[in-house]
Design an enzyme around this catalytic site. Sequence first.
Site, short mmCIF file in Angstrom:
data_model
loop_
_atom_site.label_atom_id
_atom_site.label_comp_id
_atom_site.label_asym_id
_atom_site.label_seq_id
_atom_site.Cartn_x
_atom_site.Cartn_y
_atom_site.Cartn_z
N TYR A 129 0.84 -1.21 0.00
CA TYR A 129 0.00 0.00 0.00
C TYR A 129 0.87 1.26 0.00
CZ TYR A 129 -3.65 3.18 1.81
OH TYR A 129 -4.53 4.22 2.00
N LYS A 167 0.97 4.15 -2.79
CA LYS A 167 0.63 5.54 -2.45
C LYS A 167 1.81 6.48 -2.69
CE LYS A 167 -3.69 5.35 -1.15
NZ LYS A 167 -4.72 5.78 -2.15
#
Length: 286
Positions: free
Chosen positions: A170, A174
């Site tokens: 993640y 991001k």
Amino acid sequence: MRVRMTGSMDGKVVIITGAGGGLGRAEALLFGDEGARVVVNDVGGDRSGMGEDASRAELVAATIRERGGQAVAHHGSVASREDVDALFAVAVREFGRVDVLVNNAGILRDRTLLKLDDAEWAAVLGVHLTGTFLCTQAAAKQMISQGGGGRIVNTTSVSGMLGNFGQSNYAAAKAGIYGFTRTAAIELQKHRITVNALAPIAKTRMTEDLPMFHGKESMTPEHVAPAALFLGSDLAGDRTGFVLAVSGSRMYAFKVVETDGRFKEGGQPWTAAEIAENWESIVRAR
Ligand code: NAI
């Protein structure tokens, strides 16, 4: 119930991905209340991206219409070029153009690095990073075909900017969205398309089991939505390439810091030992 606010988005067509719940839903309702014609995209899966449920996007679109706005639903995946093409075709068919894209769709497959498998890595990169690329490219092409001008709002996170235990997939996605935002902002400036990112913190199904949210209702999606509206509206002016962070009533920004560093006299390469010796003055912030 008719909800009418300032009309700051009257006539604008806005696509919001992952808007069937959480932050995207709050953003879609606010854009709708401000007069935008909203395309509510959501595949309707669970938090990890498994399953599909078209009714989640439909329900948000119906809510916008009940509040006096205009909205349609689309329930394809942002990770699929075919579905993204269909999403933009819906926007153009229903509303004739695209003025704003909010890339918000996201999933979580948290696992520590040593246990993370290939599928968990690929799924998270696919929705966040590839999804942001596919939708941004489609939006930019559409906006340029309309004569230029437009606004793209991406969604990064504190995890991507600072790192977070158990989120290497993640955080990589991001942080990738951060680099993508900076580059898209540079490339699309000549077409008068601004590209910025949000770094939100709010209680949604994605975060509700984190201890920091227990018993707290002060960090809601409704705290975040106005920041998306700002970056997606003319109030943002020509600001581009920024990361606007929101956590409850705190509004701040993330910036990458480049230190002044040091030059070695005579222009010679540094030795590894010299780097060790001078570490503090090399990394010290301005
Ligand atoms: P959420 O789980 O409530 O909303 C995400 C939405 O995206 C869901 O409705 C889901 O169905 C949809 N979605 C997932 N995969 C999709 C796909 N392939 N195509 C289309 N839609 C898809 O979570 P939340 O918190 O609202 O997250 C929204 C965004 O904000 C995400 O990008 C998330 O990473 C980001 N974010 C959220 C934070 C928070 O504190 N809630 C913190 C930092 C970032």
